[in-house]
Design a protein around this motif. Structure first.
Motif, PDB file in Angstrom:
ATOM      1  N   VAL A  23       0.841  -1.196   0.000  1.00  0.00           N
ATOM      2  CA  VAL A  23       0.000   0.000   0.000  1.00  0.00           C
ATOM      3  C   VAL A  23       0.881   1.252   0.000  1.00  0.00           C
ATOM      4  N   THR A  24       1.906   1.230   0.856  1.00  0.00           N
ATOM      5  CA  THR A  24       2.827   2.380   0.915  1.00  0.00           C
ATOM      6  C   THR A  24       3.466   2.612  -0.448  1.00  0.00           C
ATOM      7  N   LEU A  25       3.922   1.523  -1.060  1.00  0.00           N
ATOM      8  CA  LEU A  25       4.626   1.648  -2.343  1.00  0.00           C
ATOM      9  C   LEU A  25       3.724   2.226  -3.424  1.00  0.00           C
ATOM     10  N   ILE A  26       2.507   1.693  -3.520  1.00  0.00           N
ATOM     11  CA  ILE A  26       1.642   2.152  -4.613  1.00  0.00           C
ATOM     12  C   ILE A  26       1.215   3.599  -4.378  1.00  0.00           C
ATOM     13  N   GLU A  27       1.093   3.969  -3.107  1.00  0.00           N
ATOM     14  CA  GLU A  27       0.751   5.365  -2.813  1.00  0.00           C
ATOM     15  C   GLU A  27       1.932   6.292  -3.087  1.00  0.00           C
ATOM     16  N   GLN A  28       3.130   5.767  -2.865  1.00  0.00           N
ATOM     17  CA  GLN A  28       4.327   6.580  -3.143  1.00  0.00           C
ATOM     18  C   GLN A  28       4.432   6.957  -4.613  1.00  0.00           C
ATOM     19  N   VAL A  29       3.914   6.099  -5.489  1.00  0.00           N
ATOM     20  CA  VAL A  29       4.000   6.420  -6.915  1.00  0.00           C
ATOM     21  C   VAL A  29       2.724   7.080  -7.422  1.00  0.00           C
ATOM     22  N   GLY A  30       1.881   7.520  -6.482  1.00  0.00           N
ATOM     23  CA  GLY A  30       0.732   8.331  -6.861  1.00  0.00           C
ATOM     24  C   GLY A  30      -0.489   7.550  -7.311  1.00  0.00           C
ATOM     25  N   LEU A  31      -0.545   6.250  -6.983  1.00  0.00           N
ATOM     26  CA  LEU A  31      -1.748   5.474  -7.289  1.00  0.00           C
ATOM     27  C   LEU A  31      -2.435   5.142  -5.961  1.00  0.00           C
ATOM     28  N   LYS A  32      -3.612   4.469  -6.070  1.00  0.00           N
ATOM     29  CA  LYS A  32      -4.374   4.192  -4.863  1.00  0.00           C
ATOM     30  C   LYS A  32      -4.252   2.720  -4.452  1.00  0.00           C
ATOM     31  N   ALA A  33      -4.486   2.473  -3.199  1.00  0.00           N
ATOM     32  CA  ALA A  33      -4.411   1.097  -2.679  1.00  0.00           C
ATOM     33  C   ALA A  33      -5.368   0.185  -3.437  1.00  0.00           C
ATOM     34  N   THR A  34      -6.507   0.748  -3.891  1.00  0.00           N
ATOM     35  CA  THR A  34      -7.485  -0.077  -4.610  1.00  0.00           C
ATOM     36  C   THR A  34      -6.955  -0.512  -5.985  1.00  0.00           C
ATOM     37  N   ASP A  35      -5.921   0.158  -6.461  1.00  0.00           N
ATOM     38  CA  ASP A  35      -5.337  -0.224  -7.754  1.00  0.00           C
ATOM     39  C   ASP A  35      -4.534  -1.520  -7.653  1.00  0.00           C
ATOM     40  N   LEU A  36      -4.223  -1.946  -6.442  1.00  0.00           N
ATOM     41  CA  LEU A  36      -3.376  -3.136  -6.265  1.00  0.00           C
ATOM     42  C   LEU A  36      -3.981  -4.398  -6.859  1.00  0.00           C
ATOM     43  N   THR A  37      -5.322  -4.450  -6.897  1.00  0.00           N
ATOM     44  CA  THR A  37      -5.954  -5.673  -7.390  1.00  0.00           C
ATOM     45  C   THR A  37      -6.175  -5.649  -8.904  1.00  0.00           C
ATOM     46  N   LYS A  38      -5.785  -4.538  -9.546  1.00  0.00           N
ATOM     47  CA  LYS A  38      -6.022  -4.437 -10.992  1.00  0.00           C
ATOM     48  C   LYS A  38      -4.935  -5.136 -11.793  1.00  0.00           C
ATOM     49  N   TYR A  39      -5.274  -5.464 -13.034  1.00  0.00           N
ATOM     50  CA  TYR A  39      -4.336  -6.097 -13.956  1.00  0.00           C
ATOM     51  C   TYR A  39      -3.743  -5.043 -14.898  1.00  0.00           C
ATOM     52  N   PRO A  40      -2.564  -5.340 -15.498  1.00  0.00           N
ATOM     53  CA  PRO A  40      -1.916  -4.360 -16.379  1.00  0.00           C
ATOM     54  C   PRO A  40      -2.826  -3.765 -17.444  1.00  0.00           C
TER      55      PRO A  40
END
Lengths: 265, 268
Positions: free
Chosen positions: A124-141
């Motif tokens: 969660v920290t990592l994805i937020e650091q790059v300006g995306l949201k935690a909910t984006d973690l479950t998405k596919y490319p």
């Protein structure tokens, strides 16, 4: 001691039915921790080969790459989490069947070995650091745009807390808006985490935004090395001059290709 | 338009709208025209509909997944209702297309010569020998030396910059009245970018080709365009003369694009 010291590195590719090709000739460069080195040159200059050597994907034919005082290629397994990479084509750089969480977690699981809640928290920290949201973690490319996916690739690159990140044309296929945003993100991450970059590019404008020092490769040879933006701007050698001339006009008044004025109906 | 005879546009697009079968609007009410020897720039960020527009102009959108409405007039006739068979003779012949990625524009299993000769023969009644001669001449026109060797080469043996020049050579050989160049320089390094733009300009000046130049790089637009369309979320939000657009952008979106473009330069 410099973080990275490239010492008289040459690299030769052997080819079937053709004479071997020397793609790097006696290149020496140093890079201090927390700085960004711009590696500039046209296609085929040897930029990406040097990047591959830094990553440990290949071993230089002669010469040594000293990383943090250690010969990068002396050990059997030169790759560790300490050098990571971001490529140009983000869609080709990720497995389309993995979610963003799986993609970012790969270096995390390989090098840091977090478990359970701590691992999830780190993602969660990592994805937020790059300006995306935690909910984006479950998405596919396929559910991300090129710019967003490049952010995922950056999150993956910083996940294992590397000492050095090789950015191989990392902003070259992004549109103007995304290019600016990603460059700003990279600059922020560098400042906040003291990251060190080798930024491989042919885009002189992008290099000027991010880099502290500049090295110019031509046909495998280092033809210029400038320790600061001011020195690079003041440089008058032919290689830099050629790059400047290749820049496109910023405003139509400066255009050089279309000499005629637009025809008015 | 000032007095005198009205110049008929080569390409006139009127109210072009593309929707998916799920009723998602990709582009809406796109209207513009291009005259002979004119370069119309189309700018906008990724995903705004630039490429959908160019595919619609080439009638390359899949009719099973998209609905295209509006009208496209090419050399005075509508191509919307033409049969696929007829469209195939127009595509490449009257309206040619240069894509962003030259590596994927050629099939890897045939030589450059095979592909060029086949394409030339599809569009003009000529012998293989004549087609080969036309291909050689076209390659020379884009400053590629050693054309005979290039014709024997396979795509993987050539660099991206070279393949893009070969694509342009093929377009030159077919002498289309309209050329759609969709991000023709994006995949190339800066040195090749300028060469490719110079070739496009030479083609325009020599043959009076009308061009739609699609790019997200305002530097490319600044170098070549006469007029510029700015696209945002599938709609044209501004059309202006290139000088006017850079000096006095009207739409807030154009203003922000230009601020970023010029700001980056100020920063450097």
């Amino acid at each position: 001691m410099s973080l990275l010291q490239i010492d008289q590195v040459s690299h030769v590719y052997k080819r079937r039915f053709q004479p071997a090709k020397t793609v790097l000739h006696d290149v020496s460069l140093t890079l201090e921790a927390g700085r960004c080195l711009g590696l500039l040159g046209s296609s085929g200059a040897g930029k990406s080969t040097l990047g591959r050597l830094l990553l440990g994907l290949e071993r230089p034919t002669t010469g040594t790459i000293w990383f943090n005082g250690v010969d990068r290629h002396a050990t059997q397994r030169p790759f560790q989490g300490d050098v990571q990479v971001v490529f140009q084509d983000s869609f080709a750089a990720v497995n389309p069947k993995l979610t963003a969480a799986d993609i970012i977690a790969e270096p995390l699981d390989n090098f840091i070995r977090l478990k359970g809640e701590a691992r999830q928290q780190r993602l969660v920290t990592l994805i937020e650091q790059v300006g995306l949201k935690a909910t984006d973690l479950t998405k596919y490319p396929a559910q991300f745009s090129g710019g967003q996916l490049q952010r995922i690739a950056i999150a993956r690159a910083i996940a294992a807390e590397p000492r050095l990140i090789v950015l191989d044309e990392a902003v070259s296929s992004l549109d103007m808006v995304n290019k600016r945003l990603i460059l700003a993100l990279l600059a922020d991450l560098k400042r906040l985490h003291g990251l060190t970059y080798v930024f491989i590019t042919h885009d002189i404008k992008a290099a000027e935004q991010l880099c502290d020092s500049f090295a110019i490769l031509e046909q495998g040879r280092l033809v210029g090395h400038y320790p600061s933006l001011a020195a690079f701007d003041a440089a008058t050698d032919p290689a830099v001059e050629r790059m400047r001339q290749a820049k496109l006009a910023v405003h139509p008044r400066q255009r050089t290709i279309r000499k005629t004025q637009p025809n008015k109906g | 338009m000032r007095g005198g005879a009205r110049i008929e546009p080569i390409l006139a697009v009127d109210g072009l709208t593309v929707r998916t079968k799920q009723q998602v609007t990709l582009i809406e009410a796109v209207t513009f025209s291009i005259q002979a020897g004119q370069i119309l720039g189309l700018v906008g960020e990724s995903g705004c509909g630039k490429t959908v527009t160019s595919l619609a102009l080439m009638r390359l959108l899949n009719p099973q997944t998209t609905d295209v409405t509006g009208d496209i007039q090419l050399n005075g006739r509508s191509i919307m209702s033409l049969s696929e068979r007829t469209v195939r003779t127009i595509r490449g012949g009257e309206i040619a297309f240069i894509m962003q990625n030259p590596m994927s524009a050629f099939t890897p299993v045939y030589s450059i010569g095979h592909q060029m000769i086949e394409t030339i023969q599809t569009h003009s009644r000529c012998s293989k020998r004549e087609a080969k001669q036309q291909a050689m001449t076209a390659l020379e026109e884009v400053n590629l030396t050693d054309a005979a060797r290039l014709l024997k080469a396979y795509p993987f043996e050539l660099s991206g910059g070279m393949l893009q020049r070969i694509m342009i050579a093929l377009a030159v050989a077919l002498r289309p009245s309209v050329l759609i160049a969709d991000e023709p320089t994006t995949a190339l390094d800066v040195f090749n970018q300028k060469t490719v733009l110079e070739l496009l300009e030479r083609m325009r000046a020599t043959y009076g080709t009308a061009m739609l130049l699609i790019s997200h790089d305002l530097g490319v637009i600044a170098e070549l365009a006469d007029d510029v369309l700015v696209m945002q979320q599938g709609r044209i939000v501004e059309r202006a003369d290139v000088f006017e657009l850079f000096d006095r952008p009207q739409h807030p979106y154009t203003q922000s694009l230009l601020a970023q473009h010029l700001g980056r330069e100020a920063f450097g």
